[in-house]
Design a protein around this motif. Structure first.
Motif, PDB file in Angstrom:
ATOM      1  N   GLU A  97       0.812  -1.073   0.071  1.00 56.81           N
ATOM      2  CA  GLU A  97       0.023   0.182  -0.204  1.00 56.81           C
ATOM      3  C   GLU A  97       0.925   1.381  -0.065  1.00 56.81           C
ATOM      4  OE1 GLU A  97      -4.080   0.915   2.161  1.00 56.81           O
ATOM      5  OE2 GLU A  97      -2.489   0.538   3.589  1.00 56.81           O
ATOM      6  N   LYS A 128      -6.085 -10.779  -4.343  1.00 55.23           N
ATOM      7  CA  LYS A 128      -6.508  -9.650  -4.974  1.00 55.23           C
ATOM      8  C   LYS A 128      -6.062  -8.318  -4.707  1.00 55.23           C
ATOM      9  CE  LYS A 128      -9.246 -12.020  -7.523  1.00 55.23           C
ATOM     10  NZ  LYS A 128      -9.134 -12.478  -8.778  1.00 55.23           N
ATOM     11  N   ASP A 175      -6.746  -5.343  -6.154  1.00 58.00           N
ATOM     12  CA  ASP A 175      -7.437  -4.784  -7.024  1.00 58.00           C
ATOM     13  C   ASP A 175      -7.369  -3.153  -6.256  1.00 58.00           C
ATOM     14  OD1 ASP A 175      -7.788  -6.802  -8.635  1.00 58.00           O
ATOM     15  OD2 ASP A 175      -9.759  -6.868  -8.365  1.00 58.00           O
ATOM     16  N   SER A 176      -7.785  -3.068  -5.022  1.00 57.46           N
ATOM     17  CA  SER A 176      -7.859  -2.076  -4.308  1.00 57.46           C
ATOM     18  C   SER A 176      -6.485  -1.132  -4.082  1.00 57.46           C
ATOM     19  CB  SER A 176      -8.483  -2.183  -2.714  1.00 57.46           C
ATOM     20  OG  SER A 176      -7.521  -2.772  -2.065  1.00 57.46           O
TER      21      SER A 176
END
Length: 106
Positions: A20, A43, A45-46
């Motif tokens: 992140e 995943k 994706d975020s």
């Protein structure tokens, strides 16, 4: 760097925080193609990032992928990027991390 030639283990939350926070950090799933198909992939994706898939061992005979480092490079990964590796137990990702570190990756 750890004594055995790689930066060390991270817990899932720590790994997520790195992905992140660091725009260049990437996740490499080193499990087998069979695991990707039947278990699935993480995943990201975020975070707007893909999960890169490069087998450390080849299914079904579990021989080490002698093209592993070249296949990581072919995914566009640069040596200066922060790399996080994932497998089921941590053994393959550890071995893959040691190989990548020996090849000059971070």
């Amino acid at each position: 760097m750890a004594a055995d030639g790689y930066a060390g283990d991270k817990m899932p939350k720590e790994a997520w925080d790195i992905l992140e926070r660091d725009p260049g950090a990437c996740l490499i799933d080193v499990r087998t193609e069979a695991e990707w198909r039947y278990v699935g992939l993480p995943k990201l994706d975020s975070l707007g990032k893909p999960t890169l898939c490069v087998c450390w061992q080849i299914f079904p005979d579990n021989r080490v992928n002698d093209r592993f480092v070249d296949e990581v490079k072919a995914q566009g990964v640069r040596p200066d990027q922060t790399l996080l590796l994932l497998c089921r137990s941590g053994q393959r990702s550890r071995s893959a991390a040691i190989a990548l570190t020996a090849a000059g990756f971070k």
